[in-house]
Scaffold this active site. Structure first.
Site, PDB file in Angstrom:
ATOM      1  N   ARG A  18     -13.406  29.297   5.988  1.00 45.88           N
ATOM      2  CA  ARG A  18     -14.051  29.484   4.699  1.00 45.88           C
ATOM      3  C   ARG A  18     -15.332  30.390   4.835  1.00 45.88           C
ATOM      4  O   ARG A  18     -15.759  30.894   3.985  1.00 45.88           O
ATOM      5  CB  ARG A  18     -14.381  28.232   4.027  1.00 45.88           C
ATOM      6  CG  ARG A  18     -13.122  27.385   3.700  1.00 45.88           C
ATOM      7  CD  ARG A  18     -13.518  25.771   3.406  1.00 45.88           C
ATOM      8  NE  ARG A  18     -13.543  24.962   4.634  1.00 45.88           N
ATOM      9  CZ  ARG A  18     -13.521  23.695   4.757  1.00 45.88           C
ATOM     10  NH1 ARG A  18     -13.929  22.974   3.495  1.00 45.88           N
ATOM     11  NH2 ARG A  18     -13.739  23.022   5.975  1.00 45.88           N
ATOM     12  N   LYS A  25     -18.275  29.670  13.078  1.00 48.02           N
ATOM     13  CA  LYS A  25     -19.047  28.883  12.198  1.00 48.02           C
ATOM     14  C   LYS A  25     -20.301  28.295  12.784  1.00 48.02           C
ATOM     15  O   LYS A  25     -21.321  28.363  12.246  1.00 48.02           O
ATOM     16  CB  LYS A  25     -18.384  27.698  11.431  1.00 48.02           C
ATOM     17  CG  LYS A  25     -19.269  26.894  10.535  1.00 48.02           C
ATOM     18  CD  LYS A  25     -18.524  26.381   9.339  1.00 48.02           C
ATOM     19  CE  LYS A  25     -17.908  25.031   9.878  1.00 48.02           C
ATOM     20  NZ  LYS A  25     -17.293  24.244   8.896  1.00 48.02           N
ATOM     21  N   GLY A  81      -7.527  19.800  14.118  1.00 46.06           N
ATOM     22  CA  GLY A  81      -8.192  18.988  13.316  1.00 46.06           C
ATOM     23  C   GLY A  81      -9.196  17.977  13.960  1.00 46.06           C
ATOM     24  O   GLY A  81      -9.427  18.115  15.309  1.00 46.06           O
ATOM     25  N   GLY A 104     -20.321  19.766  14.096  1.00 42.70           N
ATOM     26  CA  GLY A 104     -21.605  20.900  14.554  1.00 42.70           C
ATOM     27  C   GLY A 104     -21.759  21.533  13.074  1.00 42.70           C
ATOM     28  O   GLY A 104     -22.814  22.633  13.269  1.00 42.70           O
ATOM     29  N   ASN A 232     -19.526  25.057   5.015  1.00 40.05           N
ATOM     30  CA  ASN A 232     -18.304  25.548   5.080  1.00 40.05           C
ATOM     31  C   ASN A 232     -18.303  26.899   4.845  1.00 40.05           C
ATOM     32  O   ASN A 232     -17.325  27.710   5.135  1.00 40.05           O
ATOM     33  CB  ASN A 232     -17.240  24.739   4.451  1.00 40.05           C
ATOM     34  CG  ASN A 232     -17.265  23.305   4.954  1.00 40.05           C
ATOM     35  OD1 ASN A 232     -17.314  23.175   6.162  1.00 40.05           O
ATOM     36  ND2 ASN A 232     -17.309  22.293   4.126  1.00 40.05           N
ATOM     37  N   ARG A 445     -56.280  75.725  20.139  1.00 39.11           N
ATOM     38  CA  ARG A 445     -55.463  76.582  19.204  1.00 39.11           C
ATOM     39  C   ARG A 445     -55.928  77.770  18.964  1.00 39.11           C
ATOM     40  O   ARG A 445     -57.022  78.339  19.463  1.00 39.11           O
ATOM     41  CB  ARG A 445     -55.857  75.520  17.648  1.00 39.11           C
ATOM     42  CG  ARG A 445     -57.354  75.549  17.320  1.00 39.11           C
ATOM     43  CD  ARG A 445     -57.557  75.033  16.032  1.00 39.11           C
ATOM     44  NE  ARG A 445     -58.890  75.249  15.522  1.00 39.11           N
ATOM     45  CZ  ARG A 445     -59.980  74.420  15.134  1.00 39.11           C
ATOM     46  NH1 ARG A 445     -59.551  72.965  15.349  1.00 39.11           N
ATOM     47  NH2 ARG A 445     -61.108  74.534  14.906  1.00 39.11           N
TER      48      ARG A 445
HETATM   49  C1  UD1 Z   1     -14.998  17.040   7.234  1.00 37.97           C
HETATM   50  C2  UD1 Z   1     -14.450  15.377   7.041  1.00 37.97           C
HETATM   51  C3  UD1 Z   1     -14.809  14.967   5.700  1.00 37.97           C
HETATM   52  C4  UD1 Z   1     -16.404  15.031   5.488  1.00 37.97           C
HETATM   53  C5  UD1 Z   1     -17.072  16.392   5.932  1.00 37.97           C
HETATM   54  C6  UD1 Z   1     -18.332  16.416   6.149  1.00 37.97           C
HETATM   55  C7  UD1 Z   1     -12.201  15.243   8.406  1.00 37.97           C
HETATM   56  C8  UD1 Z   1     -10.968  15.185   8.509  1.00 37.97           C
HETATM   57  N1  UD1 Z   1     -13.036  15.580   7.280  1.00 37.97           N
HETATM   58  O1  UD1 Z   1     -14.400  17.916   6.475  1.00 37.97           O
HETATM   59  O2  UD1 Z   1     -14.359  13.638   5.624  1.00 37.97           O
HETATM   60  O3  UD1 Z   1     -16.543  14.821   4.181  1.00 37.97           O
HETATM   61  O4  UD1 Z   1     -16.389  16.746   7.408  1.00 37.97           O
HETATM   62  O5  UD1 Z   1     -18.981  17.584   6.357  1.00 37.97           O
HETATM   63  O6  UD1 Z   1     -12.821  14.626   9.396  1.00 37.97           O
HETATM   64  N2  UD1 Z   1     -13.696  20.988  14.140  1.00 37.97           N
HETATM   65  C9  UD1 Z   1     -13.178  20.893  15.382  1.00 37.97           C
HETATM   66  N3  UD1 Z   1     -11.886  21.228  15.547  1.00 37.97           N
HETATM   67  C10 UD1 Z   1     -11.045  21.151  14.610  1.00 37.97           C
HETATM   68  C11 UD1 Z   1     -11.453  21.121  13.182  1.00 37.97           C
HETATM   69  C12 UD1 Z   1     -12.833  20.950  13.185  1.00 37.97           C
HETATM   70  O7  UD1 Z   1     -13.954  20.932  16.174  1.00 37.97           O
HETATM   71  O8  UD1 Z   1      -9.803  21.242  14.950  1.00 37.97           O
HETATM   72  C13 UD1 Z   1     -14.967  20.892  13.888  1.00 37.97           C
HETATM   73  C14 UD1 Z   1     -15.720  22.100  13.064  1.00 37.97           C
HETATM   74  O9  UD1 Z   1     -16.124  23.041  14.014  1.00 37.97           O
HETATM   75  C15 UD1 Z   1     -16.676  21.265  12.242  1.00 37.97           C
HETATM   76  C16 UD1 Z   1     -16.075  19.835  12.242  1.00 37.97           C
HETATM   77  O10 UD1 Z   1     -15.456  19.725  12.997  1.00 37.97           O
HETATM   78  O11 UD1 Z   1     -18.019  21.262  12.942  1.00 37.97           O
HETATM   79  C17 UD1 Z   1     -15.845  19.583  10.582  1.00 37.97           C
HETATM   80  O12 UD1 Z   1     -14.790  20.298  10.316  1.00 37.97           O
HETATM   81  P1  UD1 Z   1     -14.579  21.035   8.965  1.00 37.97           P
HETATM   82  O13 UD1 Z   1     -13.378  21.819   8.788  1.00 37.97           O
HETATM   83  O14 UD1 Z   1     -15.851  21.645   8.447  1.00 37.97           O
HETATM   84  O15 UD1 Z   1     -14.177  19.699   8.212  1.00 37.97           O
HETATM   85  P2  UD1 Z   1     -14.781  19.420   6.522  1.00 37.97           P
HETATM   86  O16 UD1 Z   1     -13.450  19.949   5.877  1.00 37.97           O
HETATM   87  O17 UD1 Z   1     -15.939  19.753   6.330  1.00 37.97           O
HETATM   88 MG    MG Z   2     -17.447  20.983   7.285  1.00 37.06          MG
END
Ligand code: UD1
Ligand code: MG
Length: 460
Positions: A18, A25, A81, A104, A232, A445
């Site tokens: 995003r 990010k 995920g 993070g 995000n 000069r």
């Molecule tokens: C996540 C939570 C959501 C919460 C929100 C709070 C889940 C499924 N959802 O959603 O419930 O309200 O955070 O901010 O956990 N990351 C990885 N590997 C991956 C995917 C993500 O390391 O495969 C890390 C990202 O770098 C990030 C963090 O996990 O730092 C959260 O991922 P992000 O995609 O931002 O989750 P949200 O959709 O914000």
């Molecule tokens: Mg997030």
């Protein structure tokens, strides 16, 4: 209750789709630091047994950015995920104690909140940090039963996909931070399934399993929405930048600094101020900046890694980097002090004057349109408008030395290496290619020639 040892897992592998940026990010800057650096700074005081960072998208770039820190990096490939990321992190941890999982992308989280969450986790307890938001859009919702116990977390996207209005109406959200017994985590994460709108392994699904496994699910709540805001996209990044700057501005004002407008200041590093410092609107501070007692900074100045001495005024639109300015000096407007500039007390640098790798003694002045590079200037020197040191011969840089009480007229070129003897005067328009003796007037000069009766050309 608290179980030891405490391990910390930081989730930082996501691409941050995003953000629509090539930069991962967690490296997007907030207040001059990558997002992840803020989170790490909050984690360090916990003195965790081990801090594991899960990296994936542009992993090498993230690892390099934090190479100096005591961290264990594990790679998640592909990024399947948050649950998948946490499972991979656990491969770097023993089965003991509790693990605090921190996303993070929640940069304003504080150590105090992390401590509260860690204290709530225990051998038989999964602790979740939750917050009630005015606008919960995008966050996972905390679903409770009639008795008020947390039964599961439903992601915003999944509630949308199933058109679940009741869940979408819930304003208590998952901040993404939790603490659970390490051994249990390992088992439960291994059993996750990607049955959801995003086809990913959700960390949040462990909540629904906790009750089945006989663990208590406890919510640690937090009032401050900003502290747990997840970043995000660029809109959220900009909003959090303002929130962070507002905090920094408030800290400065509480310490007695006068800010013309706390909404119009950007501190992207460490700014230390003495008493009675005043900062006008639109200023940017990078790196380590020290403003001593009584310093006044005019509007729209950019200060990077510099020290400004007691009572000095920096006027509008000045740019200062890697410089040390003494007390009661006057800089600008429109001055540019470049790295290696050392100015003694009472020095005056006026508009459109540039200095680089230059030392100026007490009460010396360069008030208009001048350049001083690789120069050592004595005390009480007056350096005229439009004068420059020609310090570069196209291949090498050469030094210029100007003795005490020298007066350099306007529009002079001092061709380095060259020394202007103390007390000497250089006539305006001179090009000086040889050392000049102390106390003398040196003029170099062409003599004026006047041709009487000369006629200007006329248009044909
Ligand atoms: C996540 C939570 C959501 C919460 C929100 C709070 C889940 C499924 N959802 O959603 O419930 O309200 O955070 O901010 O956990 N990351 C990885 N590997 C991956 C995917 C993500 O390391 O495969 C890390 C990202 O770098 C990030 C963090 O996990 O730092 C959260 O991922 P992000 O995609 O931002 O989750 P949200 O959709 O914000
Ligand atoms: Mg997030």
């Amino acid at each position: 209750m608290t179980c030891s040892p405490l391990h910390v897992v930081l989730l930082a592998a996501g691409k941050g789709t995003r953000m629509k940026s090539r930069l991962p990010k967690v490296l997007q800057p907030l207040g001059g630091q990558p997002l992840l650096a803020h989170v790490l700074d909050a984690v360090v005081p916990l003195a965790a047994a081990r801090v594991v960072v899960v990296v994936g998208h542009e992993a090498a770039q993230v690892e390099t950015a934090f190479a100096g820190r005591e961290l264990t990096f594990v790679r998640q490939e592909p990024q399947n995920g948050t649950g998948h990321a946490a499972a991979i992190a656990l491969t770097a941890l023993p089965d003991d104690g509790c693990t605090l999982i921190v996303t993070g992308d929640t940069p304003l989280i504080t150590t105090a909140t992390l401590e509260r969450l860690a204290a709530a986790g225990g051998q038989r307890t999964l602790a979740l940090l939750t917050c009630t938001l005015s606008d919960p859009t995008g966050y996972g919702r905390i679903v409770r039963n009639a008795a008020g116990a947390i039964t599961r977390i439903v992601e915003h996207k999944d509630a949308l996909a199933t058109n679940d209005a009741a869940v979408l109406a819930i304003r208590e959200v998952n901040t993404g931070l939790m603490c659970a017994p390490t051994a249990w985590l390992r088992g439960v994460l291994a059993r996750l399934e990607p049955k959801n709108a995003q086809g990913e392994l959700y960390l949040t699904d462990i909540v629904g399993r906790a009750a089945v496994d006989g663990l208590a699910v406890e919510a640690v709540t937090i009032e401050d929405e900003v502290e747990v805001a997840g970043v995000n996209d660029k809109v959220q990044l900009a909003a959090l930048e303002r929130a962070l700057q507002e905090r920094r501005a408030r800290t400065l004002m509480s310490a007695g600094v006068t800010l013309s407008d706390p909404a119009r200041i950007d501190i992207r590093g460490q700014l230390s101020c003495g008493s009675d410092v005043a900062i006008d609107v639109g200023c940017v501070f990078n790196g380590t900046v020290v403003l001593e007692d009584g310093v006044v900074i005019g509007p729209h100045c950019v200060l990077t890694d510099c020290t400004i001495g007691r009572g000095t005024r920096v006027e509008a639109m000045s740019v200062i980097e890697g410089a040390a300015v003494g007390a009661h000096a006057s800089i600008g407007p429109f001055a540019r002090l470049r790295p290696g500039t050392r100015l003694a007390d009472d020095v005056h640098i006026g508009n459109f004057v540039e200095t680089k790798n230059t030392t100026m003694g007490r009460a010396s002045k360069a008030n208009h349109l001048a350049y001083l590079g690789d120069a050592t200037v004595g005390e009480r020197v007056n350096y005229g408008a439009g004068s420059i040191t020609a310090n570069y011969d196209g291949a090498n840089k050469h030094p210029t030395t100007i003795g005490d009480d020298v007066h350099v007229g306007s529009n002079c070129v001092l061709v380095a290496p060259v020394t202007i003897g103390a007390g000497g005067t250089i006539g305006g328009g001179s090009t000086i290619t040889k050392d000049t003796p102390p106390g003398a007037l040196t003029v170099a000069r062409a003599k004026p020639v006047s041709i009487s009766g000369w006629k200007r050309p006329v248009k044909k």
